[in-house]
Design a protein around this motif. Structure first.
Motif, PDB file in Angstrom:
ATOM      1  N   GLU A   1      15.207  23.901 -83.342  1.00 35.58           N
ATOM      2  CA  GLU A   1      16.578  24.088 -82.592  1.00 35.58           C
ATOM      3  C   GLU A   1      17.105  23.718 -81.675  1.00 35.58           C
ATOM      4  O   GLU A   1      18.659  23.338 -80.974  1.00 35.58           O
ATOM      5  CB  GLU A   1      16.403  26.106 -82.661  1.00 35.58           C
ATOM      6  N   ARG A   2      16.602  23.458 -80.980  1.00 36.98           N
ATOM      7  CA  ARG A   2      17.045  23.654 -79.108  1.00 36.98           C
ATOM      8  C   ARG A   2      15.824  22.063 -79.055  1.00 36.98           C
ATOM      9  O   ARG A   2      14.775  21.120 -78.866  1.00 36.98           O
ATOM     10  CB  ARG A   2      16.591  24.135 -78.085  1.00 36.98           C
ATOM     11  N   PHE A   3      16.645  21.244 -77.801  1.00 35.23           N
ATOM     12  CA  PHE A   3      15.676  20.112 -77.223  1.00 35.23           C
ATOM     13  C   PHE A   3      16.543  20.515 -75.655  1.00 35.23           C
ATOM     14  O   PHE A   3      17.352  20.465 -75.363  1.00 35.23           O
ATOM     15  CB  PHE A   3      16.299  18.636 -77.835  1.00 35.23           C
ATOM     16  N   THR A   4      15.765  19.213 -74.764  1.00 31.71           N
ATOM     17  CA  THR A   4      16.020  18.901 -73.713  1.00 31.71           C
ATOM     18  C   THR A   4      16.586  17.450 -73.266  1.00 31.71           C
ATOM     19  O   THR A   4      16.323  17.060 -74.005  1.00 31.71           O
ATOM     20  CB  THR A   4      15.123  19.030 -72.323  1.00 31.71           C
ATOM     21  N   VAL A   5      17.966  17.432 -73.117  1.00 34.42           N
ATOM     22  CA  VAL A   5      17.972  15.602 -72.107  1.00 34.42           C
ATOM     23  C   VAL A   5      17.930  15.845 -70.549  1.00 34.42           C
ATOM     24  O   VAL A   5      18.263  16.549 -69.486  1.00 34.42           O
ATOM     25  CB  VAL A   5      19.458  15.788 -72.483  1.00 34.42           C
ATOM     26  N   SER A   6      16.419  15.286 -70.285  1.00 33.52           N
ATOM     27  CA  SER A   6      16.826  15.223 -68.352  1.00 33.52           C
ATOM     28  C   SER A   6      17.371  13.573 -68.354  1.00 33.52           C
ATOM     29  O   SER A   6      16.910  11.903 -68.430  1.00 33.52           O
ATOM     30  CB  SER A   6      14.691  15.136 -68.477  1.00 33.52           C
ATOM     31  N   LEU A   7      18.422  14.060 -67.443  1.00 29.74           N
ATOM     32  CA  LEU A   7      18.906  12.963 -66.948  1.00 29.74           C
ATOM     33  C   LEU A   7      17.711  12.263 -65.304  1.00 29.74           C
ATOM     34  O   LEU A   7      17.604  13.049 -64.782  1.00 29.74           O
ATOM     35  CB  LEU A   7      19.932  12.850 -66.587  1.00 29.74           C
ATOM     36  N   PHE A   8      18.040  11.179 -65.078  1.00 33.61           N
ATOM     37  CA  PHE A   8      17.220  10.428 -63.359  1.00 33.61           C
ATOM     38  C   PHE A   8      18.141   9.909 -62.460  1.00 33.61           C
ATOM     39  O   PHE A   8      19.265   9.473 -63.977  1.00 33.61           O
ATOM     40  CB  PHE A   8      16.536   9.515 -64.504  1.00 33.61           C
ATOM     41  N   ASP A   9      17.570   9.726 -61.783  1.00 34.33           N
ATOM     42  CA  ASP A   9      19.418   8.434 -60.492  1.00 34.33           C
ATOM     43  C   ASP A   9      18.924   7.453 -60.595  1.00 34.33           C
ATOM     44  O   ASP A   9      19.336   6.404 -60.097  1.00 34.33           O
ATOM     45  CB  ASP A   9      18.468   9.635 -59.390  1.00 34.33           C
ATOM     46  N   GLY A  10      17.819   6.369 -61.513  1.00 30.60           N
ATOM     47  CA  GLY A  10      17.628   5.475 -61.897  1.00 30.60           C
ATOM     48  C   GLY A  10      16.348   4.949 -61.234  1.00 30.60           C
ATOM     49  O   GLY A  10      16.058   3.742 -61.505  1.00 30.60           O
ATOM     50  N   ASP A  11      15.517   5.882 -60.175  1.00 31.11           N
ATOM     51  CA  ASP A  11      14.480   5.070 -59.452  1.00 31.11           C
ATOM     52  C   ASP A  11      13.827   5.242 -60.573  1.00 31.11           C
ATOM     53  O   ASP A  11      11.650   5.635 -59.942  1.00 31.11           O
ATOM     54  CB  ASP A  11      14.471   6.601 -58.899  1.00 31.11           C
ATOM     55  N   HIS A  12      13.539   5.804 -62.145  1.00 31.42           N
ATOM     56  CA  HIS A  12      11.688   5.689 -62.722  1.00 31.42           C
ATOM     57  C   HIS A  12      12.243   4.757 -63.618  1.00 31.42           C
ATOM     58  O   HIS A  12      11.302   5.332 -65.269  1.00 31.42           O
ATOM     59  CB  HIS A  12      12.040   7.069 -62.548  1.00 31.42           C
ATOM     60  N   LYS A  13      12.743   3.645 -63.186  1.00 35.71           N
ATOM     61  CA  LYS A  13      12.999   2.741 -64.689  1.00 35.71           C
ATOM     62  C   LYS A  13      11.422   2.348 -64.898  1.00 35.71           C
ATOM     63  O   LYS A  13      11.612   2.515 -66.312  1.00 35.71           O
ATOM     64  CB  LYS A  13      13.624   1.458 -64.562  1.00 35.71           C
ATOM     65  N   ARG A  14      10.774   2.154 -64.253  1.00 36.81           N
ATOM     66  CA  ARG A  14       9.009   1.826 -64.887  1.00 36.81           C
ATOM     67  C   ARG A  14       8.838   2.740 -66.003  1.00 36.81           C
ATOM     68  O   ARG A  14       8.520   2.033 -66.788  1.00 36.81           O
ATOM     69  CB  ARG A  14       8.162   1.562 -64.199  1.00 36.81           C
ATOM     70  N   GLU A  15       8.670   3.773 -65.161  1.00 38.44           N
ATOM     71  CA  GLU A  15       8.210   5.099 -66.280  1.00 38.44           C
ATOM     72  C   GLU A  15       9.107   5.471 -67.386  1.00 38.44           C
ATOM     73  O   GLU A  15       8.275   5.467 -68.422  1.00 38.44           O
ATOM     74  CB  GLU A  15       8.580   6.252 -65.204  1.00 38.44           C
ATOM     75  N   LEU A  16      10.531   4.842 -67.623  1.00 42.85           N
ATOM     76  CA  LEU A  16      11.327   5.838 -68.755  1.00 42.85           C
ATOM     77  C   LEU A  16      10.841   3.879 -69.353  1.00 42.85           C
ATOM     78  O   LEU A  16      11.328   4.555 -70.309  1.00 42.85           O
ATOM     79  CB  LEU A  16      12.307   5.630 -67.949  1.00 42.85           C
ATOM     80  N   GLY A  17      10.960   2.980 -68.910  1.00 40.24           N
ATOM     81  CA  GLY A  17       9.645   2.038 -69.857  1.00 40.24           C
ATOM     82  C   GLY A  17       9.161   2.201 -70.575  1.00 40.24           C
ATOM     83  O   GLY A  17       9.512   1.827 -71.873  1.00 40.24           O
ATOM     84  N   VAL A  18       8.121   2.354 -69.996  1.00 40.10           N
ATOM     85  CA  VAL A  18       7.308   2.879 -71.264  1.00 40.10           C
ATOM     86  C   VAL A  18       7.309   4.080 -72.291  1.00 40.10           C
ATOM     87  O   VAL A  18       6.933   4.228 -73.242  1.00 40.10           O
ATOM     88  CB  VAL A  18       5.788   3.374 -70.475  1.00 40.10           C
ATOM     89  N   LEU A  19       7.659   5.266 -71.106  1.00 37.91           N
ATOM     90  CA  LEU A  19       8.333   6.477 -72.127  1.00 37.91           C
ATOM     91  C   LEU A  19       9.379   5.417 -73.373  1.00 37.91           C
ATOM     92  O   LEU A  19       9.563   6.103 -74.780  1.00 37.91           O
ATOM     93  CB  LEU A  19       8.885   7.295 -71.844  1.00 37.91           C
TER      94      LEU A  19
END
Length: 168
Positions: A71-89
């Motif tokens: 029924e629910r989910f989260t949206v976690s927003l980032f400040d731009g400092d984690h592009k490498r990690e978010l790219g992998v994810l």
């Protein structure tokens, strides 16, 4: 790292860069079994007299199963400092291994939902509506041609933002 619950009207974001430049994670499931994926398409606003988030997930994404089943989910927003990690994810599938551990992110539970310590803002969302993007509905056909060469049209979800948490 700790999070502080904030009022929805206290959220300060640049609306056209929050998803596009900072990127985010959509996460669904529970602490025992969840999946997450990077998103760069999304929006925040008001619809049906409710504060809402809109997210888009392609049918082949493993996270879609978790969003559909919960029924629910989260949206976690980032400040731009984690592009490498978010790219992998965003490029690896949770079907194939623990991609969260691979990038060194730490999951946290906020309002009974999974999010990540590294985020700057977490939105806890309750699904209100879902539908498929349909090729026959494009007014500007170039969007279809450019974004859907595989015809793997997103499901879009409109969800009420119930709570917000800012990194303290």
């Amino acid at each position: 790292m700790t999070f502080e619950k904030i009022g929805l009207t206290d959220i300060e974001l640049a609306p056209f860069t929050a998803f596009d430049k900072g990127w985010g994670l959509v996460t669904a499931g529970d602490a025992k079994k969840y999946n997450t994926m990077t998103v760069s398409w999304g929006g925040l606003g008001t619809l049906w007299n409710k504060p809402v988030a809109t997210i888009y997930i392609r049918p082949q994404r493993y996270t879609k199963q978790f969003v559909d089943a919960n029924e629910r989910f989260t949206v976690s927003l980032f400040d731009g400092d984690h592009k490498r990690e978010l790219g992998v994810l965003g490029t690896k599938s949770g079907r194939d291994g623990n991609k969260v551990a691979e990038v060194g992110f730490t999951s946290v539970e906020l309002a009974g939902q999974v999010a990540f310590e590294e985020a700057s803002l977490v939105l806890v969302c309750r699904k209100l509506y879902a539908d498929e993007i349909r090729p026959d509905k494009f007014i500007d056909a170039s969007c279809d041609e450019r974004c859907y060469p595989e015809h793997d049209y997103h499901t879009f979800y409109i969800a009420e933002v119930e709570q917000a948490f800012a990194r303290g």
